[in-house]
Design a protein around this motif. Structure first.
Motif, PDB file in Angstrom:
ATOM      1  N   THR A   7       0.818  -1.220   0.000  1.00 18.81           N
ATOM      2  CA  THR A   7       0.000   0.000   0.000  1.00 18.81           C
ATOM      3  C   THR A   7       0.847   1.263   0.000  1.00 18.81           C
ATOM      4  O   THR A   7       1.988   1.276   0.474  1.00 18.81           O
ATOM      5  CB  THR A   7      -0.918   0.036   1.230  1.00 18.81           C
ATOM      6  N   ALA A   8       0.267   2.322  -0.541  1.00 21.01           N
ATOM      7  CA  ALA A   8       0.856   3.660  -0.504  1.00 21.01           C
ATOM      8  C   ALA A   8      -0.211   4.604   0.059  1.00 21.01           C
ATOM      9  O   ALA A   8      -1.288   4.739  -0.516  1.00 21.01           O
ATOM     10  CB  ALA A   8       1.275   4.091  -1.897  1.00 21.01           C
ATOM     11  N   ARG A   9       0.106   5.247   1.196  1.00 25.79           N
ATOM     12  CA  ARG A   9      -0.857   6.115   1.879  1.00 25.79           C
ATOM     13  C   ARG A   9      -0.307   7.529   1.966  1.00 25.79           C
ATOM     14  O   ARG A   9       0.836   7.740   2.390  1.00 25.79           O
ATOM     15  CB  ARG A   9      -1.129   5.562   3.281  1.00 25.79           C
ATOM     16  N   ASP A  10      -1.117   8.494   1.549  1.00 22.07           N
ATOM     17  CA  ASP A  10      -0.695   9.887   1.630  1.00 22.07           C
ATOM     18  C   ASP A  10      -0.641  10.352   3.083  1.00 22.07           C
ATOM     19  O   ASP A  10      -1.529  10.041   3.890  1.00 22.07           O
ATOM     20  CB  ASP A  10      -1.670  10.787   0.870  1.00 22.07           C
ATOM     21  N   GLU A  68       4.228  13.569   2.095  1.00 20.04           N
ATOM     22  CA  GLU A  68       4.894  12.288   1.904  1.00 20.04           C
ATOM     23  C   GLU A  68       3.885  11.193   1.567  1.00 20.04           C
ATOM     24  O   GLU A  68       2.675  11.350   1.742  1.00 20.04           O
ATOM     25  CB  GLU A  68       5.664  11.888   3.169  1.00 20.04           C
ATOM     26  N   VAL A  69       4.438  10.076   1.088  1.00 20.29           N
ATOM     27  CA  VAL A  69       3.656   8.868   0.853  1.00 20.29           C
ATOM     28  C   VAL A  69       4.304   7.758   1.670  1.00 20.29           C
ATOM     29  O   VAL A  69       5.530   7.598   1.653  1.00 20.29           O
ATOM     30  CB  VAL A  69       3.631   8.490  -0.642  1.00 20.29           C
ATOM     31  N   VAL A  70       3.491   7.015   2.405  1.00 23.80           N
ATOM     32  CA  VAL A  70       3.995   5.961   3.289  1.00 23.80           C
ATOM     33  C   VAL A  70       3.716   4.601   2.652  1.00 23.80           C
ATOM     34  O   VAL A  70       2.567   4.280   2.336  1.00 23.80           O
ATOM     35  CB  VAL A  70       3.342   6.048   4.674  1.00 23.80           C
ATOM     36  N   ILE A  71       4.764   3.803   2.494  1.00 27.53           N
ATOM     37  CA  ILE A  71       4.669   2.508   1.828  1.00 27.53           C
ATOM     38  C   ILE A  71       4.784   1.396   2.860  1.00 27.53           C
ATOM     39  O   ILE A  71       5.693   1.400   3.697  1.00 27.53           O
ATOM     40  CB  ILE A  71       5.785   2.326   0.777  1.00 27.53           C
ATOM     41  N   VAL A  75       2.318  -0.324  -6.310  1.00 27.21           N
ATOM     42  CA  VAL A  75       1.655  -0.177  -5.009  1.00 27.21           C
ATOM     43  C   VAL A  75       0.164   0.070  -5.219  1.00 27.21           C
ATOM     44  O   VAL A  75      -0.279   0.443  -6.303  1.00 27.21           O
ATOM     45  CB  VAL A  75       2.258   0.993  -4.204  1.00 27.21           C
ATOM     46  N   ARG A  76      -0.581  -0.098  -4.129  1.00 28.94           N
ATOM     47  CA  ARG A  76      -2.024   0.157  -4.142  1.00 28.94           C
ATOM     48  C   ARG A  76      -2.295   1.453  -3.373  1.00 28.94           C
ATOM     49  O   ARG A  76      -1.940   1.578  -2.204  1.00 28.94           O
ATOM     50  CB  ARG A  76      -2.745  -1.022  -3.492  1.00 28.94           C
ATOM     51  N   PHE A  77      -2.944   2.422  -4.044  1.00 31.77           N
ATOM     52  CA  PHE A  77      -3.168   3.733  -3.436  1.00 31.77           C
ATOM     53  C   PHE A  77      -4.473   3.836  -2.644  1.00 31.77           C
ATOM     54  O   PHE A  77      -4.712   4.843  -1.997  1.00 31.77           O
ATOM     55  CB  PHE A  77      -3.143   4.825  -4.519  1.00 31.77           C
ATOM     56  N   SER A  78      -5.316   2.811  -2.702  1.00 30.18           N
ATOM     57  CA  SER A  78      -6.542   2.823  -1.902  1.00 30.18           C
ATOM     58  C   SER A  78      -6.987   1.394  -1.658  1.00 30.18           C
ATOM     59  O   SER A  78      -6.425   0.445  -2.222  1.00 30.18           O
ATOM     60  CB  SER A  78      -7.658   3.605  -2.611  1.00 30.18           C
ATOM     61  N   VAL A 137       7.815   3.005   5.043  1.00 31.03           N
ATOM     62  CA  VAL A 137       8.795   3.685   4.190  1.00 31.03           C
ATOM     63  C   VAL A 137       8.190   5.001   3.712  1.00 31.03           C
ATOM     64  O   VAL A 137       7.145   5.011   3.068  1.00 31.03           O
ATOM     65  CB  VAL A 137       9.179   2.801   2.990  1.00 31.03           C
ATOM     66  N   ARG A 138       8.863   6.092   4.017  1.00 33.71           N
ATOM     67  CA  ARG A 138       8.361   7.418   3.655  1.00 33.71           C
ATOM     68  C   ARG A 138       9.150   7.976   2.474  1.00 33.71           C
ATOM     69  O   ARG A 138      10.378   8.042   2.508  1.00 33.71           O
ATOM     70  CB  ARG A 138       8.449   8.376   4.837  1.00 33.71           C
ATOM     71  N   ILE A 139       8.406   8.357   1.444  1.00 33.18           N
ATOM     72  CA  ILE A 139       9.021   8.979   0.279  1.00 33.18           C
ATOM     73  C   ILE A 139       8.290  10.285  -0.002  1.00 33.18           C
ATOM     74  O   ILE A 139       7.106  10.423   0.330  1.00 33.18           O
ATOM     75  CB  ILE A 139       8.948   8.065  -0.964  1.00 33.18           C
ATOM     76  N   PRO A 140       8.959  11.263  -0.589  1.00 30.73           N
ATOM     77  CA  PRO A 140       8.254  12.503  -0.960  1.00 30.73           C
ATOM     78  C   PRO A 140       7.238  12.229  -2.065  1.00 30.73           C
ATOM     79  O   PRO A 140       7.409  11.311  -2.868  1.00 30.73           O
ATOM     80  CB  PRO A 140       9.388  13.413  -1.442  1.00 30.73           C
ATOM     81  N   LYS A 141       6.185  13.032  -2.094  1.00 34.24           N
ATOM     82  CA  LYS A 141       5.174  12.840  -3.131  1.00 34.24           C
ATOM     83  C   LYS A 141       5.757  13.008  -4.532  1.00 34.24           C
ATOM     84  O   LYS A 141       5.212  12.482  -5.514  1.00 34.24           O
ATOM     85  CB  LYS A 141       4.015  13.812  -2.927  1.00 34.24           C
TER      86      LYS A 141
END
Length: 384
Positions: A148-151, A155-158, A178-181, A223-227
């Protein structure tokens, strides 16, 4: 160059494409072919080979010129990878990502910042990219993907995990599906770019394959990545699946190269080996096997060239890429099996090349979508 490579085609290559293919062939034969078993047995990533491909411009051949590449098409990529696969499977697989879907997806869908940041390094052989899709419960069934990828603000959290990821030991950048929802199905699936040293991102141990390269598991724990590292979000699955049509053509081109390399070895062996008071090449049974090989190799090459050439600067169509991949993957298995039979008992010995080509050919139907999945897609197009 073998006459089978330059046999009459349905359409001709441009002088530039002939030159690219000739350069790829020469580089592969002179530098990779004699050591291909060494790379397979050691399991080491062939860094020296990748750097040489970068120096000759082959590694970045399909990267846009403004980012340090050659600006070539999928057809140029297919020409290069066929010649690499013909000489050294490990090197062909090592170069597949730089010529294939990872960089092409960034070039097609990435932001200007993403392109400027990553593509010149890839073209120079300084950055290896890896693509990661498969999960323990989501192989061909992409809709079952759980990573998953959560805003969260900027950032986006994986969170989640992947398996069967190639080149993870050396990759500096990972293109991760990844799945965004929580919405079921494939619609919310997209892709993000994760750099190797990102906190919370870990890589599991190596699992050696029959072909010599290793596969790895990936783990994402908050895991945090910038948008700005999101590659595709809206309609991401369709767009990334379209990008994979090109990867299927390149997978098929490697299969063709493997089959051609095996055929080359069989022709040479049949000319020198004697049985029953004459050369193997003088036995009609052997001649027919070689002829069947040649028919299938040339047919497969035409299917791949057609699919790649018709991409017209975009990506090949799903149907044409699927047809090319199914035929080429299965052709390589048939050809390499015949070649091992031509070598007879010697084909069963590791010091002879026949078994090597057969091992290499087995990967094609496993990667990039199985023949069964491709047949489903072909049938859907026919019955739509």
């Amino acid at each position: 160059m073998s006459p089978t490579v330059d046999a009459v085609q349905l359409f001709d290559l441009t002088p530039e494409q002939y030159e690219i293919r000739e350069v790829a062939r020469r580089v592969a034969v002179e530098n990779f072919q004699k050591r291909n078993l060494e790379w397979e047995e050691s399991g080491e990533f062939p860094w020296a080979n990748i750097r040489l491909l970068a120096e000759t411009g082959l590694l970045g051949a399909t990267i846009p010129e403004e980012y340090g590449g050659g600006g070539g098409s999928w057809l140029e990529g297919a020409l290069i990878l066929e010649q690499l696969g013909r000489s050294c499977y490990v090197t062909a697989m090592a170069a597949l990502g730089e010529i294939g879907v990872q960089t092409q997806a960034i070039a097609a869908y990435g932001t200007d910042e993403q392109k400027r940041r990553y593509l010149p390094k890839v073209a120079a052989g300084e950055l290896i990219c890896s693509v990661s899709i498969t999960e323990a419960d989501a192989g061909s069934d992409i809709g079952a993907m759980r990573t998953t990828a959560r805003d969260d603000g900027d950032e986006v959290v994986i969170n989640g995990g992947k398996i069967f990821c190639s080149r993870a030991d050396v990759a500096g950048l990972f293109v991760v599906y990844v799945r965004f929802s929580d919405e079921p199905g494939t619609h919310p699936i997209g892709a993000v770019l994760i750099e190797r040293d990102t906190p919370g991102f870990t890589i599991g141990g190596a699992e050696r394959t029959l072909g010599g390269e290793a596969l790895y598991s990936l783990y994402f724990d908050d895991v945090r990545i910038p948008k700005g590292n999101v590659l595709v979000r809206e309609d991401g699955f369709r767009r990334m699946l379209t990008a994979f049509n090109g990867q299927r053509c390149l997978n098929a081109s490697i299969s063709i190269g493997i089959a051609q390399g095996a055929q080359d070895a069989a022709v040479a062996y049949a000319k020198e080996r004697h049985q029953g008071g004459k050369r193997l090449a003088d036995h009609q049974g052997i001649q027919w096997m070689l002829a069947d090989n040649e028919v299938e190799i040339q047919a497969a090459r035409q299917l791949v060239w057609r699919a790649a050439a018709k991409a017209s600067g975009g990506f090949p169509t799903r149907s044409e890429a699927a047809v090319a991949k199914v035929f080429s993957n299965e052709m390589a298995l048939r050809v390499t099996d015949r070649v091992l039979q031509i070598f007879g008992g010697h084909g069963w010995l590791r010091e002879f090349p026949a078994g090597r080509y057969l091992r290499w050919a087995r990967y094609g139907p496993l990667g990039g979508g199985t023949p069964q999945i491709q047949r489903n897609g072909i049938a859907r197009e026919l019955l739509r």
